[in-house]
Scaffold this active site. Structure first.
Site, mmCIF file in Angstrom:
data_model
loop_
_atom_site.group_PDB
_atom_site.id
_atom_site.type_symbol
_atom_site.label_atom_id
_atom_site.label_comp_id
_atom_site.label_asym_id
_atom_site.label_seq_id
_atom_site.Cartn_x
_atom_site.Cartn_y
_atom_site.Cartn_z
ATOM 1 N N ARG A 1 0.878 -1.170 -0.067
ATOM 2 C CA ARG A 1 0.041 -0.062 0.058
ATOM 3 C C ARG A 1 0.665 1.301 0.169
ATOM 4 O O ARG A 1 1.978 1.183 0.450
ATOM 5 C CB ARG A 1 -0.953 0.043 1.418
ATOM 6 C CG ARG A 1 -1.835 -1.101 1.074
ATOM 7 C CD ARG A 1 -2.877 -1.267 2.584
ATOM 8 N NE ARG A 1 -3.648 -0.112 2.772
ATOM 9 C CZ ARG A 1 -4.788 0.256 2.020
ATOM 10 N NH1 ARG A 1 -5.352 -0.693 1.201
ATOM 11 N NH2 ARG A 1 -5.460 1.416 2.064
ATOM 12 N N HIS B 1 -3.882 -23.930 32.611
ATOM 13 C CA HIS B 1 -3.864 -25.272 32.010
ATOM 14 C C HIS B 1 -5.436 -25.669 31.836
ATOM 15 O O HIS B 1 -6.011 -25.711 32.781
ATOM 16 C CB HIS B 1 -3.173 -26.161 32.845
ATOM 17 C CG HIS B 1 -2.666 -27.520 32.356
ATOM 18 N ND1 HIS B 1 -2.168 -27.796 31.010
ATOM 19 C CD2 HIS B 1 -3.482 -28.682 32.609
ATOM 20 C CE1 HIS B 1 -2.138 -28.953 30.942
ATOM 21 N NE2 HIS B 1 -3.181 -29.640 31.490
HETATM 22 P P1 FAD Z 1 -7.001 4.851 7.003
HETATM 23 O O1 FAD Z 1 -7.976 3.889 7.804
HETATM 24 O O2 FAD Z 1 -6.597 4.595 5.646
HETATM 25 O O3 FAD Z 1 -8.221 6.126 6.896
HETATM 26 C C1 FAD Z 1 -7.765 7.385 6.457
HETATM 27 C C2 FAD Z 1 -9.073 8.202 6.009
HETATM 28 O O4 FAD Z 1 -8.810 9.288 5.341
HETATM 29 C C3 FAD Z 1 -9.924 7.489 4.906
HETATM 30 O O5 FAD Z 1 -11.351 7.353 5.271
HETATM 31 C C4 FAD Z 1 -9.835 8.461 3.662
HETATM 32 O O6 FAD Z 1 -10.971 8.281 2.931
HETATM 33 C C5 FAD Z 1 -9.811 9.562 4.312
HETATM 34 N N1 FAD Z 1 -8.863 10.612 3.602
HETATM 35 C C6 FAD Z 1 -7.896 10.488 2.659
HETATM 36 N N2 FAD Z 1 -7.683 11.748 2.098
HETATM 37 C C7 FAD Z 1 -8.578 12.586 2.478
HETATM 38 C C8 FAD Z 1 -8.608 13.803 2.264
HETATM 39 N N3 FAD Z 1 -7.830 14.580 1.406
HETATM 40 N N4 FAD Z 1 -9.757 14.376 2.888
HETATM 41 C C9 FAD Z 1 -10.546 13.754 3.510
HETATM 42 N N5 FAD Z 1 -10.390 12.655 3.874
HETATM 43 C C10 FAD Z 1 -9.250 12.010 3.434
HETATM 44 N N6 FAD Z 1 -4.537 -3.387 10.155
HETATM 45 C C11 FAD Z 1 -4.431 -3.994 11.426
HETATM 46 O O7 FAD Z 1 -3.791 -3.419 12.365
HETATM 47 N N7 FAD Z 1 -5.020 -5.307 11.463
HETATM 48 C C12 FAD Z 1 -5.609 -5.885 10.412
HETATM 49 O O8 FAD Z 1 -6.389 -6.768 10.590
HETATM 50 C C13 FAD Z 1 -5.586 -5.293 9.264
HETATM 51 N N8 FAD Z 1 -6.240 -5.687 7.983
HETATM 52 C C14 FAD Z 1 -6.282 -5.046 6.891
HETATM 53 C C15 FAD Z 1 -6.964 -5.835 5.887
HETATM 54 C C16 FAD Z 1 -6.876 -4.953 4.503
HETATM 55 C C17 FAD Z 1 -7.639 -5.644 3.417
HETATM 56 C C18 FAD Z 1 -6.257 -3.780 4.385
HETATM 57 C C19 FAD Z 1 -6.318 -3.029 3.261
HETATM 58 C C20 FAD Z 1 -5.675 -3.156 5.547
HETATM 59 C C21 FAD Z 1 -5.770 -4.018 6.813
HETATM 60 N N9 FAD Z 1 -5.114 -3.177 7.869
HETATM 61 C C22 FAD Z 1 -5.138 -4.001 8.979
HETATM 62 C C23 FAD Z 1 -4.120 -1.743 7.612
HETATM 63 C C24 FAD Z 1 -5.278 -0.801 8.439
HETATM 64 O O9 FAD Z 1 -6.495 -0.843 7.702
HETATM 65 C C25 FAD Z 1 -4.659 0.452 8.116
HETATM 66 O O10 FAD Z 1 -3.176 0.365 9.052
HETATM 67 C C26 FAD Z 1 -5.301 1.571 9.160
HETATM 68 O O11 FAD Z 1 -6.825 1.730 8.670
HETATM 69 C C27 FAD Z 1 -4.737 2.910 9.083
HETATM 70 O O12 FAD Z 1 -5.612 3.713 9.774
HETATM 71 P P2 FAD Z 1 -5.451 5.373 9.398
HETATM 72 O O13 FAD Z 1 -6.141 6.046 10.131
HETATM 73 O O14 FAD Z 1 -3.871 5.700 9.245
HETATM 74 O O15 FAD Z 1 -5.776 5.567 7.981
HETATM 75 P P1 NAD Z 2 2.434 -6.735 2.164
HETATM 76 O O1 NAD Z 2 3.728 -5.853 2.172
HETATM 77 O O2 NAD Z 2 1.988 -7.439 3.285
HETATM 78 O O3 NAD Z 2 2.965 -7.891 0.955
HETATM 79 C C1 NAD Z 2 3.017 -7.576 -0.407
HETATM 80 C C2 NAD Z 2 3.684 -8.746 -1.077
HETATM 81 O O4 NAD Z 2 3.750 -8.490 -2.449
HETATM 82 C C3 NAD Z 2 5.225 -8.837 -0.455
HETATM 83 O O5 NAD Z 2 5.410 -10.273 -0.187
HETATM 84 C C4 NAD Z 2 6.062 -8.517 -1.787
HETATM 85 O O6 NAD Z 2 7.259 -9.254 -1.679
HETATM 86 C C5 NAD Z 2 5.044 -9.070 -2.625
HETATM 87 N N1 NAD Z 2 5.265 -8.379 -4.180
HETATM 88 C C6 NAD Z 2 5.643 -7.008 -4.223
HETATM 89 N N2 NAD Z 2 5.823 -7.028 -5.569
HETATM 90 C C7 NAD Z 2 5.124 -7.784 -6.366
HETATM 91 C C8 NAD Z 2 5.125 -8.503 -7.608
HETATM 92 N N3 NAD Z 2 5.518 -7.758 -8.784
HETATM 93 N N4 NAD Z 2 4.921 -9.740 -7.835
HETATM 94 C C9 NAD Z 2 4.676 -10.625 -6.827
HETATM 95 N N5 NAD Z 2 4.771 -10.372 -5.434
HETATM 96 C C10 NAD Z 2 5.310 -9.018 -5.333
HETATM 97 O O7 NAD Z 2 1.299 -5.702 1.354
HETATM 98 P P2 NAD Z 2 -0.260 -6.083 1.256
HETATM 99 O O8 NAD Z 2 -0.462 -7.590 1.486
HETATM 100 O O9 NAD Z 2 -0.519 -5.346 0.098
HETATM 101 O O10 NAD Z 2 -0.715 -5.312 2.613
HETATM 102 C C11 NAD Z 2 -0.393 -4.017 2.878
HETATM 103 C C12 NAD Z 2 -0.184 -3.674 3.969
HETATM 104 O O11 NAD Z 2 -1.759 -3.658 4.531
HETATM 105 C C13 NAD Z 2 0.369 -4.619 5.099
HETATM 106 O O12 NAD Z 2 1.902 -4.303 4.838
HETATM 107 C C14 NAD Z 2 0.109 -4.305 6.508
HETATM 108 O O13 NAD Z 2 0.887 -3.254 6.906
HETATM 109 C C15 NAD Z 2 -1.357 -3.722 6.129
HETATM 110 N N6 NAD Z 2 -2.333 -5.160 6.295
HETATM 111 C C16 NAD Z 2 -2.311 -5.730 7.720
HETATM 112 C C17 NAD Z 2 -3.168 -6.584 7.817
HETATM 113 C C18 NAD Z 2 -2.997 -7.191 9.323
HETATM 114 O O14 NAD Z 2 -2.292 -6.628 10.310
HETATM 115 N N7 NAD Z 2 -3.466 -8.381 9.517
HETATM 116 C C19 NAD Z 2 -3.749 -7.295 6.987
HETATM 117 C C20 NAD Z 2 -3.867 -6.509 5.674
HETATM 118 C C21 NAD Z 2 -3.156 -5.813 5.458
#
Ligand code: FAD
Ligand code: NAD
Length: 472
Positions: free
Chosen positions: A270, A443
């Site tokens: 990301r 346990h």
């Molecule tokens: P965000 O949650 O990204 O929020 C940012 C907000 O800002 C958004 O609502 C966006 O619309 C808004 N915004 C952006 N630009 C503007 C603007 N100019 N004006 C107004 N609003 C704006 N993390 C975990 O810890 N555990 C997990 O299990 C986990 N699972 C994930 C699964 C997926 C599929 C994904 C994609 C991510 C996951 N993450 C997880 C990562 C987690 O979602 C992010 O780390 C977290 O949401 C970051 O929080 P934030 O407040 O920095 O930003």
């Molecule tokens: P990631 O960084 O976890 O994994 C991306 C993977 O893609 C890496 O293993 C990388 O080597 C591989 N990659 C990069 N370029 C590639 C290519 N051209 N071809 C094949 N493989 C390639 O990123 P993500 O899975 O997109 O997740 C983004 C971030 O969102 C995570 O790093 C994490 O911070 C957050 N996230 C957290 C959770 C959680 O906390 N459980 C769940 C989902 C997402």
């Protein structure tokens, strides 16, 4: 003439970082405005991240458990999936929580504005089709969005990012996941449980690069049975849309260079949302990867403007964003000497088994040339693991050999994500492995695997330490 709102604190972005900061600031008496592009707060985490993905993973977990219980002589049939009902449940979980956040804004008198904000100057944000907000302090919490690979961005509806995959529009017969990281493995797990043949293509030689290999190993072994293929050190060279699917060309040591799949999920990381809303105009600097540069208080180069969460650097995790938000809010509320200095930020990959770690990892210790002692406990010897038929896990404790202080903890196995919280407390409280071994763990539970890992560093049962304490 646009409406003008005066506020003490303006939080831009309503994810876990932004709404957490806004709520705490309001609780501390700071008049606060929260601007978010979406109609309801929650950000990536609530709408298209942690919460919907974990709802889907819960269902996958139940499917796995129903299958695994066959070893106890209990047979269920193949799951019947009502996709519309499943989707509706996922949507309801998210919408209920988002509506609750709106309610919390009202209760705390945080002014919530829905719309995209852009900095006009270092004390003003203009909301698109909305008011102009003039602030004394601002917190930028704009989060991140999926990275696109230009070579694979062919504009086809068969190519998904995580947001599209979470919509659960269909259960494809075949899915190619590009990227064996958090998202690729979590969402790959969901679709595989629903019956999709999942192939993962990972660029590097390991799944979850950077995570300790002994923690990844039990997951990789299990995924070999769950997924159709795992291709490591492999690259997707080309994608081409075909009727009803995508033709994929692979580069690497793979049996076939070409394959056709119904959908492709691109999950290669990301990128921070730091462009296109005026940061350049106000002198807030970003680094080469686009992360806003901040100091140990999460202040940008403009001292009354803070940046937190995904937009301010790795790890991109919701709990890290939330804690940084609270730090910034407290500093703005008057606790001006606070700094960001956690010893342990936990990370959990919610696959089956789960992988979790906090503090120093063995991989990082090696990179830093830092000497550590590692106590490891394999779950084959855990009573609890035996009762749930899952003896493939492992727990480990890393200590400083000079003083036995715990530097890091890791675990791989069902429920590892819950176990790791004990590790965070131990590290933050400055515990030693001996302290952990001395604490009586219930346990039979999987928590015992953590104290057993600590005990292996001393080669003695915990009772011995209790006796010694009493005698001396
Ligand atoms: P965000 O949650 O990204 O929020 C940012 C907000 O800002 C958004 O609502 C966006 O619309 C808004 N915004 C952006 N630009 C503007 C603007 N100019 N004006 C107004 N609003 C704006 N993390 C975990 O810890 N555990 C997990 O299990 C986990 N699972 C994930 C699964 C997926 C599929 C994904 C994609 C991510 C996951 N993450 C997880 C990562 C987690 O979602 C992010 O780390 C977290 O949401 C970051 O929080 P934030 O407040 O920095 O930003
Ligand atoms: P990631 O960084 O976890 O994994 C991306 C993977 O893609 C890496 O293993 C990388 O080597 C591989 N990659 C990069 N370029 C590639 C290519 N051209 N071809 C094949 N493989 C390639 O990123 P993500 O899975 O997109 O997740 C983004 C971030 O969102 C995570 O790093 C994490 O911070 C957050 N996230 C957290 C959770 C959680 O906390 N459980 C769940 C989902 C997402």
């Amino acid at each position: 003439m646009a409406e003008i709102i005066q506020t003490k604190l303006d939080v831009l972005g309503g994810g876990p970082g932004g709404y957490g900061a806004a709520f705490l600031a309001a609780d501390r008496g700071v008049q606060t405005t929260l601007i978010d592009a979406a109609p309801k707060p929650g950000g990536t985490c609530l709408h298209v991240g942690c919460i919907p993905s974990k709802a889907l993973l819960h269902a996958a977990d139940v499917i796995h458990s129903a299958r695994d219980v066959a070893q106890f002589g209990i047979q269920y049939g193949e799951p019947q999936i009502d996709l519309a009902a499943f989707r509706a449940k996922e949507f309801k979980i998210v919408d209920t929580m988002a509506t609750h956040l709106l309610e919390l804004c009202k209760r705390r008198e945080v002014k919530h504005i829905s719309g995209r904000g852009t900095f006009v100057d270092d004390h003003t944000i203009q909301v698109e089709n909305g008011p102009q907000v003039r602030f004394a302090h601002a917190i930028i919490a704009t989060g991140s969005t999926p990275t696109k690979l230009p070579a694979l961005d062919i504009g086809s509806p068969h190519i998904w990012d995580s947001t599209a995959a979470l919509k659960l529009e269909s259960i494809p017969k075949t899915l190619l996941v590009v990227g064996g990281g958090y998202i690729g493995l979590e969402l790959g797990t969901v679709y595989a449980a629903l019956g999709t043949k999942v192939t993962v293509v990972e660029l590097t030689p390991t799944l979850l690069p950077g995570v300790d290999p002994d923690l990844v190993q039990p997951l990789q072994a299990r995924l070999k049975n769950e997924f159709a293929n795992i291709f490591l050190s492999t690259k997707v060279a080309q994608l081409a849309e075909t009727k009803g699917g995508v033709q994929v060309t692979l580069e690497g040591d793979v049996p076939e260079k070409q394959m056709t799949v119904e959908k492709v999920l691109v999950a290669v990381g990301r990128k921070p949302n730091s462009a296109g809303f005026g940061l350049d105009k106000i002198g807030v600097a970003v680094d080469a990867k686009g992360f806003i540069q901040v100091n140990e208080q999460r202040k940008t180069g403009v001292p009354h403007i803070f940046a937190i969460g995904d937009v301010a650097g790795e790890p991109m995790l919701a709990h890290k964003a939330a804690h940084e938000g609270k730090l910034a809010a407290q500093i703005i509320a008057g606790d001006t000497t606070l700094v960001w200095e956690p010893r342990a930020v936990p990370a959990v990959v919610f696959t089956d088994p789960e992988i979790a770690w906090c503090g120093l990892t063995e991989t990082d210790a090696k990179k830093q040339g830092r000497e550590v002692k590692v106590g490891k406990f394999r779950w084959g010897a855990s009573g609890r693991a035996a009762t749930i038929g899952r003896n493939d896990g492992v727990s480990k404790v890393l200590v400083d050999p000079k003083n036995d202080m715990i530097l890091g903890i890791g675990a791989s196995g069902p429920g590892a994500g819950e176990l790791i919280a004990e590790g965070v407390v131990a590290i933050e409280m400055g515990a030693t492995a001996k302290d952990l071994a001395l604490c009586i763990h219930p346990h039979p539970t999987l928590t015992e695997t953590i104290s057993e890992a600590a005990e292996t560093l001393h080669g003695l049962a915990s009772h011995f330490f209790v006796m010694k304490k009493k005698v001396v």
